[in-house]
Design a protein around this motif. Structure first.
Motif, short mmCIF file in Angstrom:
data_model
loop_
_atom_site.label_atom_id
_atom_site.label_comp_id
_atom_site.label_asym_id
_atom_site.label_seq_id
_atom_site.Cartn_x
_atom_site.Cartn_y
_atom_site.Cartn_z
N SER A 252 -10.79 -85.28 38.50
CA SER A 252 -9.87 -86.30 37.99
C SER A 252 -9.67 -86.20 36.49
O SER A 252 -8.64 -86.64 35.97
CB SER A 252 -10.38 -87.70 38.36
OG SER A 252 -11.57 -88.01 37.64
N MET A 253 -10.64 -85.63 35.77
CA MET A 253 -10.52 -85.54 34.32
C MET A 253 -9.40 -84.60 33.88
O MET A 253 -8.98 -84.63 32.72
CB MET A 253 -11.85 -85.05 33.72
CG MET A 253 -12.93 -86.11 33.66
SD MET A 253 -12.43 -87.60 32.77
CE MET A 253 -12.03 -86.93 31.18
N PHE A 254 -8.89 -83.78 34.79
CA PHE A 254 -7.79 -82.88 34.45
C PHE A 254 -6.44 -83.59 34.50
O PHE A 254 -5.43 -82.99 34.12
CB PHE A 254 -7.79 -81.67 35.38
CG PHE A 254 -8.89 -80.70 35.08
CD1 PHE A 254 -8.66 -79.58 34.29
CD2 PHE A 254 -10.17 -80.89 35.58
CE1 PHE A 254 -9.69 -78.69 34.01
CE2 PHE A 254 -11.19 -80.00 35.32
CZ PHE A 254 -10.95 -78.89 34.53
N LYS A 255 -6.41 -84.84 34.96
CA LYS A 255 -5.16 -85.58 35.03
C LYS A 255 -4.61 -85.89 33.63
O LYS A 255 -3.45 -85.57 33.33
CB LYS A 255 -5.36 -86.87 35.83
CG LYS A 255 -4.09 -87.45 36.40
CD LYS A 255 -3.53 -86.59 37.49
CE LYS A 255 -2.27 -87.17 38.09
NZ LYS A 255 -1.70 -86.30 39.12
N PRO A 256 -5.42 -86.50 32.72
CA PRO A 256 -4.91 -86.66 31.36
C PRO A 256 -4.66 -85.33 30.66
O PRO A 256 -3.74 -85.20 29.85
CB PRO A 256 -6.03 -87.45 30.65
CG PRO A 256 -6.79 -88.09 31.74
CD PRO A 256 -6.71 -87.16 32.90
N LEU A 257 -5.47 -84.32 30.97
CA LEU A 257 -5.29 -83.01 30.35
C LEU A 257 -3.94 -82.41 30.71
O LEU A 257 -3.36 -81.66 29.92
CB LEU A 257 -6.42 -82.08 30.78
CG LEU A 257 -6.52 -80.72 30.08
CD1 LEU A 257 -6.82 -80.91 28.60
CD2 LEU A 257 -7.58 -79.85 30.74
N SER A 258 -3.42 -82.75 31.89
CA SER A 258 -2.14 -82.20 32.32
C SER A 258 -0.99 -82.64 31.42
O SER A 258 -0.01 -81.93 31.26
CB SER A 258 -1.85 -82.62 33.77
OG SER A 258 -1.66 -84.02 33.86
N ILE A 259 -1.12 -83.83 30.81
CA ILE A 259 -0.07 -84.30 29.90
C ILE A 259 -0.05 -83.44 28.64
O ILE A 259 1.02 -83.05 28.15
CB ILE A 259 -0.30 -85.78 29.55
CG1 ILE A 259 -0.23 -86.63 30.82
CG2 ILE A 259 0.72 -86.27 28.54
CD1 ILE A 259 -0.48 -88.09 30.60
N ALA A 260 -1.24 -83.11 28.12
CA ALA A 260 -1.30 -82.21 26.96
C ALA A 260 -0.76 -80.83 27.32
O ALA A 260 -0.06 -80.20 26.51
CB ALA A 260 -2.74 -82.11 26.46
N ILE A 261 -1.05 -80.35 28.52
CA ILE A 261 -0.53 -79.06 28.98
C ILE A 261 0.99 -79.11 29.08
O ILE A 261 1.69 -78.17 28.69
CB ILE A 261 -1.15 -78.68 30.33
CG1 ILE A 261 -2.65 -78.40 30.18
CG2 ILE A 261 -0.45 -77.46 30.93
CD1 ILE A 261 -3.37 -78.20 31.49
N ALA A 262 1.52 -80.24 29.60
CA ALA A 262 2.98 -80.38 29.72
C ALA A 262 3.65 -80.36 28.35
O ALA A 262 4.71 -79.74 28.18
CB ALA A 262 3.31 -81.68 30.45
N VAL A 263 3.03 -81.02 27.37
CA VAL A 263 3.58 -81.02 26.01
C VAL A 263 3.60 -79.60 25.44
O VAL A 263 4.59 -79.14 24.88
CB VAL A 263 2.78 -81.97 25.10
CG1 VAL A 263 3.20 -81.81 23.65
CG2 VAL A 263 2.97 -83.42 25.55
N ALA A 264 2.47 -78.88 25.60
CA ALA A 264 2.37 -77.52 25.06
C ALA A 264 3.38 -76.59 25.72
O ALA A 264 4.06 -75.80 25.05
CB ALA A 264 0.95 -76.99 25.25
N MET A 265 3.50 -76.67 27.06
CA MET A 265 4.44 -75.80 27.77
C MET A 265 5.88 -76.17 27.42
O MET A 265 6.75 -75.29 27.36
CB MET A 265 4.20 -75.91 29.27
CG MET A 265 2.89 -75.30 29.73
SD MET A 265 2.68 -75.33 31.52
CE MET A 265 3.93 -74.14 32.02
N GLY A 266 6.15 -77.46 27.22
CA GLY A 266 7.48 -77.88 26.84
C GLY A 266 7.90 -77.32 25.49
O GLY A 266 9.05 -76.90 25.29
N VAL A 267 6.95 -77.29 24.55
CA VAL A 267 7.25 -76.75 23.22
C VAL A 267 7.42 -75.24 23.28
O VAL A 267 8.34 -74.66 22.68
CB VAL A 267 6.11 -77.12 22.23
CG1 VAL A 267 6.31 -76.41 20.90
CG2 VAL A 267 6.08 -78.63 22.03
#
Length: 358
Positions: free
Chosen positions: A280-295
């Motif tokens: 479950s701890m990877f759920k908040p991490l996915s938002i940071a991943i989404a930001v990085a991939m979006g950039v």
């Protein structure tokens, strides 16, 4: 020793980070398909049906194994419960997004680690001893990670890297909310209460029947059947069930192969190896991943809030991982487990042997 470390620590971490990166891409495809008019009820039915079809040989192969227990009524009923929880969370989530926005969904999803932590304690899957350093690290890290995820979602700040081209944002701003925001928020909250329950039930099933492919096959099959029953009652127009060779078909096939099939299998394996809190701890991490991939890939603008929030998420995430590692290697010698009776003072082996002789 090195092989065990790679299997128990490095491989689950790498696999779950990879899955979160894949999920960001799948979410982008799903958004593109729904913008073309595809129903999310139809999407769920077809995606899970494709995954079940791919995993169809798994039960026949697993039955040849002498190590696995038989697929009895108890295990099948729990898999059916897992399918009911999974399909309900999917339907509530997509309906909640329709009533509110993806931004609100991503904000509420940050509560998944907290809900999972609470349920894991209730079902005795996680040990919490307030005097224990590892328990304090897990609690503190969970709170920090959730706080960072809310910073990413709700605070923008000044732009750091300006977008070089127009792109579709992965997480639209909160000002796009509809009038039924409260209903959407309640549905999304219900979804992200069901997701930790999915983790708990899945982890329990994996203890009884440690074969990910077979469990995920029956899970995908049950979700597809339940979603089809709901979809047929809501999507009565037969044209909504036709798949045309466009982005909708690509989204369904990719979600079925890499989402419902691969992603669920990897999560089931990680739940068996590391437990619900770790996953479950990877759920908040996915938002940071989404930001990085979006950039990097979509040309999104990088804002100060995203950078600060991603840093906070990373600190919280690694704090929890450090607490889990400390707990697993048993460095908290001075604290006894709540499930085990307190140990008495150690007696030297020779002295104990002489006492038994007397």
């Amino acid at each position: 020793m090195r092989g065990r470390y790679c299997y128990k620590d490095v491989l689950p971490f790498t696999a779950l980070v990879t899955m979160e990166c894949i999920n960001v891409g799948l979410n982008t495809l799903f958004k593109a398909a729904t913008l073309k008019g595809m129903s999310y009820h139809v999407f769920v039915v077809y995606a899970y049906a494709i995954a079940a079809l791919v995993l169809l040989p798994a039960p026949f192969i697993s039955q040849r194994s002498r190590v696995l227990p038989p697929l009895n009524f108890s295990i099948m009923s729990k898999i059916g419960l897992l399918g009911l929880i999974g399909s309900s969370s999917q339907i509530m989530g997509y309906t909640g997004i329709n009533f509110s926005s993806p931004a609100l969904a991503s904000a509420i999803s940050n509560l998944v680690p907290a809900f999972t932590f609470i349920f894991a304690i209730i079902f005795r899957m996680e040990k919490v001893v307030l005097r224990s350093t590892s328990s304090k690290a897990k609690i503190l890290g969970t709170i920090i990670s959730i706080s960072g995820a809310f910073v990413v979602t709700l605070y923008k700040g000044t732009p750091i890297v300006i977008a070089h081209r127009s792109s579709v944002s992965l997480y639209p701003p909160l000002n796009s909310l509809k009038s039924n925001w409260v209903i959407g928020g309640l549905l999304l909250t219900a979804e992200y209460i069901l997701v930790p329950l999915w983790y708990i039930v899945q982890a329990q099933i994996m203890k009884e029947y440690p074969n990910e492919l077979t469990v995920i096959f029956f899970y995908n099959l049950s979700v597809s059947i339940i979603a089809a029953i709901v979809g047929l009652s809501t999507e009565k127009n037969s044209s909504a069930w036709r798949l045309r060779p466009d982005i909708a078909l690509v989204s369904v096939v990719c979600s079925g192969l890499f989402g419902s099939c691969l992603n669920n299998t990897v999560h089931a394996w990680a739940l068996r190896i590391k437990g619900p809190l770790f996953v479950s701890m990877f759920k908040p991490l996915s938002i940071a991943i989404a930001v990085a991939m979006g950039v990097m890939f979509l040309g999104d603008t990088l804002y100060l809030g995203s950078l600060v929030g991603a840093t906070i998420i990373s600190i919280g995430f690694y704090t929890v991982m450090w607490g889990k590692a400390k707990e697993e290697i048993g460095e908290d010698h001075g604290v006894s487990s709540p499930e085990s009776p307190p140990t008495t003072q150690k007696v030297p082996l020779l002295q104990s042997y002489k006492a038994q002789e007397v």
